[in-house]
Design an enzyme around this catalytic site. Structure first.
Site, PDB file in Angstrom:
ATOM      1  N   GLU A  99       0.855  -1.182   0.000  1.00  0.00           N
ATOM      2  CA  GLU A  99       0.000   0.000   0.000  1.00  0.00           C
ATOM      3  C   GLU A  99       0.897   1.240   0.000  1.00  0.00           C
ATOM      4  O   GLU A  99       1.842   1.327   0.791  1.00  0.00           O
ATOM      5  CB  GLU A  99      -0.853  -0.074   1.267  1.00  0.00           C
ATOM      6  CG  GLU A  99      -1.428   1.211   1.769  1.00  0.00           C
ATOM      7  CD  GLU A  99      -2.082   1.015   3.152  1.00  0.00           C
ATOM      8  OE1 GLU A  99      -2.440  -0.132   3.523  1.00  0.00           O
ATOM      9  OE2 GLU A  99      -2.221   2.017   3.867  1.00  0.00           O
TER      10      GLU A  99
ATOM     11  N   HIS B 228      -2.843  -6.493  10.569  1.00  0.00           N
ATOM     12  CA  HIS B 228      -3.600  -7.579   9.923  1.00  0.00           C
ATOM     13  C   HIS B 228      -3.414  -8.923  10.633  1.00  0.00           C
ATOM     14  O   HIS B 228      -2.919  -9.877  10.026  1.00  0.00           O
ATOM     15  CB  HIS B 228      -3.146  -7.736   8.469  1.00  0.00           C
ATOM     16  CG  HIS B 228      -3.347  -6.531   7.616  1.00  0.00           C
ATOM     17  ND1 HIS B 228      -2.725  -6.355   6.395  1.00  0.00           N
ATOM     18  CD2 HIS B 228      -4.114  -5.426   7.790  1.00  0.00           C
ATOM     19  CE1 HIS B 228      -3.101  -5.205   5.858  1.00  0.00           C
ATOM     20  NE2 HIS B 228      -3.934  -4.602   6.687  1.00  0.00           N
TER      21      HIS B 228
ATOM     22  N   ASN C 259      -4.940  -6.728   1.915  1.00  0.00           N
ATOM     23  CA  ASN C 259      -5.610  -6.283   3.138  1.00  0.00           C
ATOM     24  C   ASN C 259      -6.849  -7.155   3.359  1.00  0.00           C
ATOM     25  O   ASN C 259      -7.564  -7.461   2.405  1.00  0.00           O
ATOM     26  CB  ASN C 259      -6.012  -4.820   2.995  1.00  0.00           C
ATOM     27  CG  ASN C 259      -4.902  -3.982   2.387  1.00  0.00           C
ATOM     28  OD1 ASN C 259      -4.433  -4.274   1.294  1.00  0.00           O
ATOM     29  ND2 ASN C 259      -4.460  -2.983   3.100  1.00  0.00           N
TER      30      ASN C 259
END
Ligand code: FAE
Length: 551
Positions: free
Chosen positions: A406, A491, A529
């Site tokens: 990201e 995560h 994600n």
């Protein structure tokens, strides 16, 4: 599609018709709701905060993605459903008129029961950026699990309150590798689209992206990646991009455009309280009991079902009461860490001794590694940055450096020339949760050294960019002379893996009526994600549970 928009980008425009206010009214959480006559039936299904002695058909532990999907599908099936959530309902503005804390001046609302912030980017120019705060049931938990700090959302909506909103469907080939027992046709044809639609996923207007000062950081990140031969891709999000445009135009109160994200968004974000949970509440069959933390689940002594013990806490985290209720069915949706900790403790303490030995196994950090690069002066990243990421570097198919990174905002309010990245790497390392009978706590075996494979993968990508650009890493963001942000994850995944600790639809072996429905089901790494996958998997599992277990 433009050359930057690869197959993973798609449009999902469904919007929730429910506002946060409607949700609060439906769940009886709005100010003054207590004086309205609550529609509850004391014998079976209290439509109010749970109390000792209550018996309910369905109890869900946690109100994040797994819990919210479970709540919607149960209530739509006509089941009186009760969520128990340890965090608060984020529905009341503070003295500043805002519900959530600002990013750059975090106050007590920012962190879960800490007296000092634990900012993911913890340092700058040789010093810590953390500050003292009042202890409070704030929205972001930086949970110290020994070898790693696990960031999680706390409150009605779980992680949806604090996350970056990136809504990514995993690559099908990798999804099939990670969850081989799941019918991927059903996932990709039915459950991912349902999840995206119900979450309110949308795509940025690309012409606006190309022109707005708020995404200069992402354009610089894209340009430098592509000059080194890496592919980039637009990433959908649950933040309302039409609202963001109004923010930029000065006609709506700014949220993402003043850096709001990890301590909550005061506007613009389609968090679960505005989507899944609002729809569940609108059925009239949902109750949410906040500031209650489930501590034990065991078979009920009589009448079937399960006894659920919980601590009622105040806003400083003190236990003010303990309660015991009974539920016919209990859905663990406390997140990978919350669910795994509970299950491992229940097995070790003899409350649920027949749980599979797989419980507590297979935990991973989704290969999370953060890193920053110092750009040249002519590659500015912008003093104004949207806090919602919308672009990624996709190098997943390179076996030497499998990374989906990201391009992260660094909304410091001033030009820093820093490109920040949250890299998801294919780190194969896993850990397990273990009960420590000495402390009575469940611990995670993850060691800092287990990050090294992930660092090596990320290094391959960012070394190449630095070499091509003639730039260097920032070594002042994650400590003093520390390049890699490897001490944390956003995560957490695993701990009650699907088709191992549970059957192929989340039923816990040995205990009919107990289910896992959250990120604990996902084996450690997804390559992207995770919340869209957690949502879609819960949709899939609940479809089976509703069809077969609910009469
Ligand atoms: P989760 O959403 O964590 O919900 C669990 C809920 O259970 C929480 O509300 C807890 O307070 C509650 N709970 C825990 N224990 C108990 C207990 N004993 N009793 C009562 N309640 C309890 O779980 N993912 C993406 O896909 N895209 C992103 O852009 C993204 N950005 C992120 C940024 C940050 C800062 C963070 C922290 C996470 C981010 N994530 C992102 C991860 C995502 O939010 C996470 O995978 C999901 O929230 C996990 O969903 P679960 O349903 O498993």
């Amino acid at each position: 599609m433009t050359k930057h928009q690869k197959s993973r980008s798609f449009t999902a425009t469904t919007r929730s018709n429910f506002s946060r206010r409607q949700f609060m009214m439906a769940t009886g959480m709005a100010a003054g709701a207590a004086v309205l006559a609550p529609a509850w039936n004391a014998t079976a299904t209290p439509r109010r905060t749970l109390d000792t002695g209550d018996r309910v058909p369905a109890l869900i532990i946690g109100s994040g993605y797994g819990g919210a999907v479970t709540a919607l599908r149960l209530t739509q099936a006509g089941i009186d459903t009760h969520i128990v959530e340890m965090g608060k309902a984020w529905d009341t503005p503070g003295a500043d008129g805002k519900i959530f804390s600002p990013l750059l001046e975090p106050d007590k609302r920012s962190y879960w029961l800490r007296t000092r912030t634990a900012q993911p980017v913890s340092h700058f120019s040789g010093g810590s950026v953390d500050k003292n705060i009042e202890k409070y049931v704030g929205v972001l938990d930086a949970e110290n699990m020994g070898g790693i700090t696990v960031y999680q959302g706390r409150g009605v909506g779980g992680g949806s309150l604090v996350n970056g909103g990136m809504a990514v469907v995993p690559k099908r080939s990798y999804f099939e590798e990670v969850l081989p027992s799941v019918d991927s046709d059903a996932m990709y044809n039915t459950f991912f689209p349902t999840a995206n639609a119900t979450l309110g996923v949308n795509n940025i207007d690309e012409s606006w992206f190309e022109s707005t000062e708020y995404y200069k950081f992402a354009r610089t990140g894209r340009k430098t990646a592509e000059r080194s031969g890496f592919q980039t891709t637009f990433v959908p999000n649950v933040y309302d991009f039409d609202y963001m445009k109004l923010e930029a135009a000065g006609s709506a109160t700014k949220s993402a455009l003043v850096g709001e994200v990890i301590y909550g968004n005061n506007a613009g974000k389609r968090s679960l309280d505005k989507t899944y949970l609002a729809q569940a509440a609108a059925t009239g069959k949902l109750t949410v009991t906040t500031l209650h933390q489930v501590t034990a689940v065991s078979p009920a002594a009589s009448g079937g079902g399960y006894t659920v013990e919980m601590d009622h806490i105040d806003e400083q985290g003190n236990v003010v009461a303990t309660k015991t209720v009974t539920a016919d069915k209990v859905f663990f949706a406390a997140g990978s860490v919350g669910t795994s900790k509970l299950l491992v403790a229940m097995k070790a303490q003899g409350h649920l001794p027949n749980l599979s030995g797989e419980v507590g196994q297979g935990w991973g950090n989704n290969g999370n590694i953060m890193v920053g690069r110092a750009n040249h002066m002519w590659d500015a990243t912008g003093a104004k940055q949207s806090a919602m990421p919308t672009m990624g570097i996709d190098n997943w198919d390179d076996p030497e450096g499998p990374v989906f990174a990201e391009i992260a905002p660094f909304p410091a309010g001033t030009e820093l020339w820093i490109s920040l990245y949250l890299a998801i790497t294919k780190n194969p390392e896993r850990a397990q949760f273990l009960f420590n009978s000495g402390t009575g706590q469940t611990e995670l075996s993850w060691q800092t050294s287990q990050n090294q494979p992930g660092i090596d993968m990320a290094k391959r990508v960012f070394d190449k960019i630095n070499k091509k650009e003639g730039t260097i890493y920032r070594t002042d963001l994650f400590g003093v002379y520390k390049t890699w942000g490897d001490g944390l994850t956003y995560h957490p995944l695993g701990g009650a893996i699907l088709n191992k600790a549970t059957d192929n639809h989340g039923r816990l072996h040995g205990y009919p009526g107990l289910y896992v429905m959250d990120g604990a089901l996902v084996p450690g790494n997804l390559g992207v994600n995770p919340f869209v996958t957690i949502t879609a998997l819960a949709e899939r599992n609940m479809a089976d549970v509703i069809a077969n277990d609910i009469h």
